[in-house]
Design an enzyme around this catalytic site. Structure first.
Site, short mmCIF file in Angstrom:
data_model
loop_
_atom_site.label_atom_id
_atom_site.label_comp_id
_atom_site.label_asym_id
_atom_site.label_seq_id
_atom_site.Cartn_x
_atom_site.Cartn_y
_atom_site.Cartn_z
N ASP A 144 9.91 -5.87 7.87
CA ASP A 144 8.89 -4.92 8.33
C ASP A 144 9.05 -4.52 9.79
OD1 ASP A 144 7.85 -4.59 5.88
OD2 ASP A 144 5.92 -5.53 6.25
N GLY A 181 0.80 -1.22 0.00
CA GLY A 181 0.00 0.00 0.00
C GLY A 181 0.84 1.27 0.00
N ARG A 182 2.10 1.09 0.33
CA ARG A 182 2.99 2.27 0.31
C ARG A 182 4.41 1.85 -0.03
NH1 ARG A 182 4.72 3.44 6.43
NH2 ARG A 182 4.39 1.36 7.21
N ASP A 230 1.55 -11.30 7.16
CA ASP A 230 2.08 -10.48 6.05
C ASP A 230 3.45 -9.92 6.39
OD1 ASP A 230 0.26 -9.10 7.90
OD2 ASP A 230 0.86 -7.28 6.86
N ASN A 231 3.87 -10.07 7.63
CA ASN A 231 5.20 -9.58 8.03
C ASN A 231 6.15 -10.73 8.30
OD1 ASN A 231 4.33 -6.93 7.82
ND2 ASN A 231 3.73 -6.81 9.97
#
Ligand code: AMP
Ligand code: MG
Length: 513
Positions: A274, A104-105, A264-265
């Protein structure tokens, strides 16, 4: 080409033309990402460049520091050969499935082969909105960017697998958080950005074709010995289990708390990825949690191995349909690997802790020696926990105790506990029976027990100085100190001192958003 006089400064185009992108993710996994461009920022400025890493990638640091180089690092210019893309992924966040997260970024710029022949991802974090931004602004604030830079360097110096920062760049823009903060971009290098959540994205959508391609791609990248093997999917799961076991054992050995071990990390490469609300523990308490959003302590220090295993089970859920045509058998085989994680972890942890205590590894499997060493380690941890002894110093000063300065270690405990003296005597007798000379063992221990870690109050002070005053001196100083964590230096004594206990008790970290 005409000959040029080499004056040490090359144009960035020349610099990046040495980067031969070979974008296997873009090439092999169409359908798993959105091709996308980074946002251009008004006034990119380089605030930190990782020269050693640039060197590994074959990039001349001087060229990266030119305006044209900085434009590339900031995302304002896309270098020749890069194919920027936003990766799709899902993830279990605090135990709940989010079927769509994704970059997303962040953007993957592409992959390069480094000087040692290793494939490395080059990615930007804080590079603007993407189709996966949901309600986010796609930006990163300077503080979290510098934290990731710093902690990743600390991990690297500690020999713990990690993604690394190639550069930190300020954008010249402000990002709106609780207050406006300077915006920044982190250039991240990783052995890949494939996460458990990447698999979950396609499993949720029952896209077996893409999942199969993702599995084969990941095997080619991280477990190439299993390419084409009928059991490759199961062996991929096992490889991930082994890497995570090793990784988390190493975190535990330095008191590192990731803080947000959502699926997700968690990278299939086995690298720490992350860095958000992460922190190093000071006073030892296995229940330590720093993250402001981790209300129930799901990601507390002591829960990390269990959470890694839980995350592996989520990966297994995705892989099961492709492990075996017989569903029941697939579940059974996957379960065997998930269960095996506990053993992988225990062995890895014992090896880490033995090294910290200077205890030799038995030459052959020896369950009696294992049990005796575990008891010795557990007894030490119980002592450290009772008095909330600083985790780093509690181990580091053991070598001084071995060099006959027992008081420096005993002084860490409340009123020099007699139990600590007993433990010390027990440990010394164990060493006398099995290890080398005291000096040899002490020297070995000083190579694995760091003296300098990024202490939370120092990290906060360094980030605040940079973010609030544009003063990077404390950040640079801390970075230099934690980059050389084992060698004692008189001038860096202040960096070994824990924060006052009241400060630590109140310490809270926030997600890097
Ligand atoms: P993280 O907590 O940083 O691991 O991020 C979790 C998810 O939120 C990922 O999909 C990120 O890409 C997304 N995310 C985090 N911060 C932002 C932001 N400022 N803008 C857009 N997406 C974001
Ligand atoms: Mg993340």
């Amino acid at each position: 080409m005409t000959s040029t006089v080499n004056i040490g400064i090359e144009s960035s185009d020349e610099a990046f033309s040495r980067l031969v992108f070979d974008n296997s993710y873009a090439r092999d996994l169409a359908g798993t990402y959105a091709p996308w461009k980074p946002q251009a920022w008004p006034q990119p400025q380089l605030v930190r460049l990782n020269q050693a890493l640039a060197e590994e990638l074959g990039l001349p640091a001087a060229a990266l520091a030119t305006p044209a180089g900085v434009a590339i690092l900031a995302g304002n210019t896309v270098p020749e050969g890069a194919q920027p893309l936003a990766q799709a992924y899902a993830g279990h966040q605090f135990g709940h499935l989010s079927p769509q997260l994704g970059d997303g970024r962040a953007l993957l710029l592409g992959e390069v082969i480094d000087r040692q022949g290793r494939r490395r991802d080059i990615a930007l974090k804080g590079s603007g909105q993407t189709p996966f931004s949901r309600r986010g602004d796609g930006r990163a604030a300077l503080g979290p960017v510098l934290r990731e830079y710093l902690v990743a360097e600390a991990m690297q110096a500690l020999g713990i697998p990690t993604t690394q920062a190639l550069a930190a760049v300020t954008t010249g823009d402000m990002v709106q958080r609780e207050q406006p903060l300077p915006g920044a971009v982190l250039v991240r290098v990783a052995s890949s950005h494939i996460r458990v959540g990447t698999f979950e994205f396609f499993a949720v959508r029952q896209d077996w074709d893409l999942l199969r391609r993702l599995i084969d791609y990941t095997i080619a990248r991280h477990d190439p010995q299993w390419i084409g093997h009928p059991d490759r999917t199961l062996e991929l799961l096992r490889g991930v289990a082994q890497r995570q076991a090793e990784l988390v054992a190493q975190w535990m050995g330095v008191g590192f708390i990731h803080g947000v071990m959502n699926t997700d990390n968690m990278a299939l490469s086995g690298e720490t990825i992350d860095y958000g609300p992460c922190a190093f523990m000071e006073g030892y308490d296995p229940a330590t949690v720093f993250s402001s959003i981790d209300t129930y302590g799901r990601y507390a220090y002591r829960n990390q191995p269990g959470i890694a295993q839980w995350n592996l089970a989520r990966l297994a859920d995705c892989l099961i349909p492709l492990i075996d045509d017989d569903g029941a058998r697939a579940v059974e085989r996957a379960t065997t690997v998930i269960d095996a994680f506990a053993g992988y972890y225990d062995r890895a942890w014992l090896a880490v802790m033995r090294a910290k205590l200077g205890l030799p590894e038995p030459v052959d499997a020896d369950t009696d020696a294992d049990a005796a060493d575990r008891a010795l380690i557990d007894a030490l941890l119980a002592l450290l926990a009772r008095d909330r002894v600083d985790f780093t110093l509690g181990f580091r000063r053991l070598s001084t105790a071995l060099r006959s300065e027992e008081q420096r270690w005993l002084g860490l405990f409340d009123a020099a506990r007699p139990e600590a003296q007993d433990w010390l005597a027990h440990w010394r007798s164990r060493l006398a029976a099995s290890a080398g000379s005291n000096e040899t063992v002490a020297t070995q221990m000083d190579r694995v027990n760091p003296l300098y870690i990024p202490r939370n109050h120092l990290v906060e002070a360094a980030l605040a100085a940079a973010s609030d005053q544009g003063d990077y001196a404390p950040f640079e100083r801390l970075l230099a100190v934690i980059s050389d964590p084992y060698r004692e230096r008189a001038e860096d004594a202040a960096f070994t001192v824990p924060a006052p206990a009241e400060q630590t008790a109140r310490y809270r970290t926030f997600c890097g958003t």
